[in-house]
Write a protein that holds these residues in place. Structure first.
Motif, PDB file in Angstrom:
ATOM      1  N   UNK A 259      72.964 -41.748  54.179  1.00  0.00           N
ATOM      2  CA  UNK A 259      73.279 -40.417  53.303  1.00  0.00           C
ATOM      3  C   UNK A 259      71.344 -39.864  52.759  1.00  0.00           C
ATOM      4  N   UNK A 260      71.358 -38.545  53.724  1.00  0.00           N
ATOM      5  CA  UNK A 260      69.941 -37.858  53.142  1.00  0.00           C
ATOM      6  C   UNK A 260      70.219 -36.924  52.173  1.00  0.00           C
ATOM      7  N   UNK A 261      69.237 -37.041  51.311  1.00  0.00           N
ATOM      8  CA  UNK A 261      69.101 -36.243  49.991  1.00  0.00           C
ATOM      9  C   UNK A 261      67.739 -35.393  50.159  1.00  0.00           C
TER      10      UNK A 261
ATOM     11  N   UNK B  87      77.814 -28.785  46.866  1.00  0.00           N
ATOM     12  CA  UNK B  87      78.412 -30.308  47.373  1.00  0.00           C
ATOM     13  C   UNK B  87      79.885 -30.262  48.081  1.00  0.00           C
ATOM     14  N   UNK B  88      79.794 -30.644  49.271  1.00  0.00           N
ATOM     15  CA  UNK B  88      80.868 -30.777  49.621  1.00  0.00           C
ATOM     16  C   UNK B  88      81.597 -32.494  49.855  1.00  0.00           C
ATOM     17  N   UNK B  89      82.812 -32.439  49.890  1.00  0.00           N
ATOM     18  CA  UNK B  89      83.517 -33.950  49.409  1.00  0.00           C
ATOM     19  C   UNK B  89      82.869 -34.891  50.695  1.00  0.00           C
ATOM     20  N   UNK B  90      82.165 -34.835  51.715  1.00  0.00           N
ATOM     21  CA  UNK B  90      81.094 -35.726  52.244  1.00  0.00           C
ATOM     22  C   UNK B  90      79.656 -35.721  52.100  1.00  0.00           C
ATOM     23  N   UNK B  91      79.468 -35.128  50.392  1.00  0.00           N
ATOM     24  CA  UNK B  91      78.355 -35.362  49.824  1.00  0.00           C
ATOM     25  C   UNK B  91      76.860 -34.515  50.318  1.00  0.00           C
ATOM     26  N   UNK B  92      77.586 -33.483  51.246  1.00  0.00           N
ATOM     27  CA  UNK B  92      76.372 -32.388  51.733  1.00  0.00           C
ATOM     28  C   UNK B  92      76.247 -31.322  51.128  1.00  0.00           C
TER      29      UNK B  92
ATOM     30  N   UNK C 241      77.697 -14.003  52.471  1.00  0.00           N
ATOM     31  CA  UNK C 241      77.146 -14.856  51.538  1.00  0.00           C
ATOM     32  C   UNK C 241      76.865 -15.851  52.952  1.00  0.00           C
ATOM     33  N   UNK C 242      75.601 -16.824  53.078  1.00  0.00           N
ATOM     34  CA  UNK C 242      75.520 -17.791  54.151  1.00  0.00           C
ATOM     35  C   UNK C 242      75.620 -18.926  53.476  1.00  0.00           C
ATOM     36  N   UNK C 243      75.032 -20.594  54.349  1.00  0.00           N
ATOM     37  CA  UNK C 243      75.720 -21.500  53.215  1.00  0.00           C
ATOM     38  C   UNK C 243      73.978 -22.334  54.869  1.00  0.00           C
ATOM     39  N   UNK C 244      73.654 -22.814  53.995  1.00  0.00           N
ATOM     40  CA  UNK C 244      72.567 -23.460  54.415  1.00  0.00           C
ATOM     41  C   UNK C 244      72.297 -24.907  53.422  1.00  0.00           C
ATOM     42  N   UNK C 245      72.309 -26.000  54.625  1.00  0.00           N
ATOM     43  CA  UNK C 245      72.487 -27.326  53.953  1.00  0.00           C
ATOM     44  C   UNK C 245      71.022 -27.528  53.799  1.00  0.00           C
ATOM     45  N   UNK C 246      71.073 -28.022  52.590  1.00  0.00           N
ATOM     46  CA  UNK C 246      68.918 -28.327  51.776  1.00  0.00           C
ATOM     47  C   UNK C 246      68.738 -29.431  52.560  1.00  0.00           C
ATOM     48  N   UNK C 247      68.830 -30.437  53.482  1.00  0.00           N
ATOM     49  CA  UNK C 247      67.922 -31.370  54.168  1.00  0.00           C
ATOM     50  C   UNK C 247      68.151 -30.976  55.715  1.00  0.00           C
TER      51      UNK C 247
ATOM     52  N   UNK D  99      57.681 -19.323  40.749  1.00  0.00           N
ATOM     53  CA  UNK D  99      56.466 -20.290  42.146  1.00  0.00           C
ATOM     54  C   UNK D  99      56.636 -19.144  43.011  1.00  0.00           C
ATOM     55  N   UNK D 100      55.505 -19.633  43.811  1.00  0.00           N
ATOM     56  CA  UNK D 100      55.866 -18.793  45.179  1.00  0.00           C
ATOM     57  C   UNK D 100      56.715 -18.779  46.717  1.00  0.00           C
ATOM     58  N   UNK D 101      55.684 -20.331  46.510  1.00  0.00           N
ATOM     59  CA  UNK D 101      56.126 -21.369  47.957  1.00  0.00           C
ATOM     60  C   UNK D 101      57.013 -22.800  47.981  1.00  0.00           C
ATOM     61  N   UNK D 102      57.830 -23.782  48.513  1.00  0.00           N
ATOM     62  CA  UNK D 102      58.653 -24.800  48.624  1.00  0.00           C
ATOM     63  C   UNK D 102      58.142 -25.173  49.702  1.00  0.00           C
ATOM     64  N   UNK D 103      57.754 -26.274  49.915  1.00  0.00           N
ATOM     65  CA  UNK D 103      57.670 -27.689  51.178  1.00  0.00           C
ATOM     66  C   UNK D 103      58.412 -28.370  51.066  1.00  0.00           C
ATOM     67  N   UNK D 104      59.612 -28.746  52.041  1.00  0.00           N
ATOM     68  CA  UNK D 104      60.116 -29.646  51.990  1.00  0.00           C
ATOM     69  C   UNK D 104      59.727 -30.718  53.065  1.00  0.00           C
TER      70      UNK D 104
END
Length: 84
Positions: free
Chosen positions: A3-5, A43-48, A59-65, A79-84
């Motif tokens: 699982x990607x987190x 969080x979905x049942x699939x842990x996404x 409303x819009x959903x954006x997957x965190x990964x 804070x101003x910006x976060x780079x993933x």
């Protein structure tokens, strides 16, 4: 299946954005851009995990990964910006 987190520290920034209702600009890995008010993480049942933002389209959903960068548009934010 692995699982990607996202890292916990980065997750915390998203939670703060939701808690304060920051207006954010999200840049995804595929270079798609979304703007809106950070509302919640679900969080979905699939842990996404998805960030819910509200904007002119509703409303819009954006997957965190899928996040590459989150810029905070709200003035005087913690804070101003976060780079993933």
């Amino acid at each position: 299946m692995t699982q990607q987190i996202i890292e916990c520290e980065l997750h915390d920034y998203i939670e703060v954005a939701c808690m304060y209702g920051y207006r954010v600009k999200l840049i995804l890995k595929n270079q798609q851009v979304f703007e809106g008010k950070a509302k919640d993480i679900v969080t979905t049942a699939e842990k996404r995990e998805f960030l819910i933002i509200d904007n002119e389209q509703g409303s819009q959903q954006v997957e965190l990964i899928q996040l590459e960068k989150m810029q905070v548009l709200t003035p005087n934010a913690q804070f101003k910006e976060v780079v993933f």
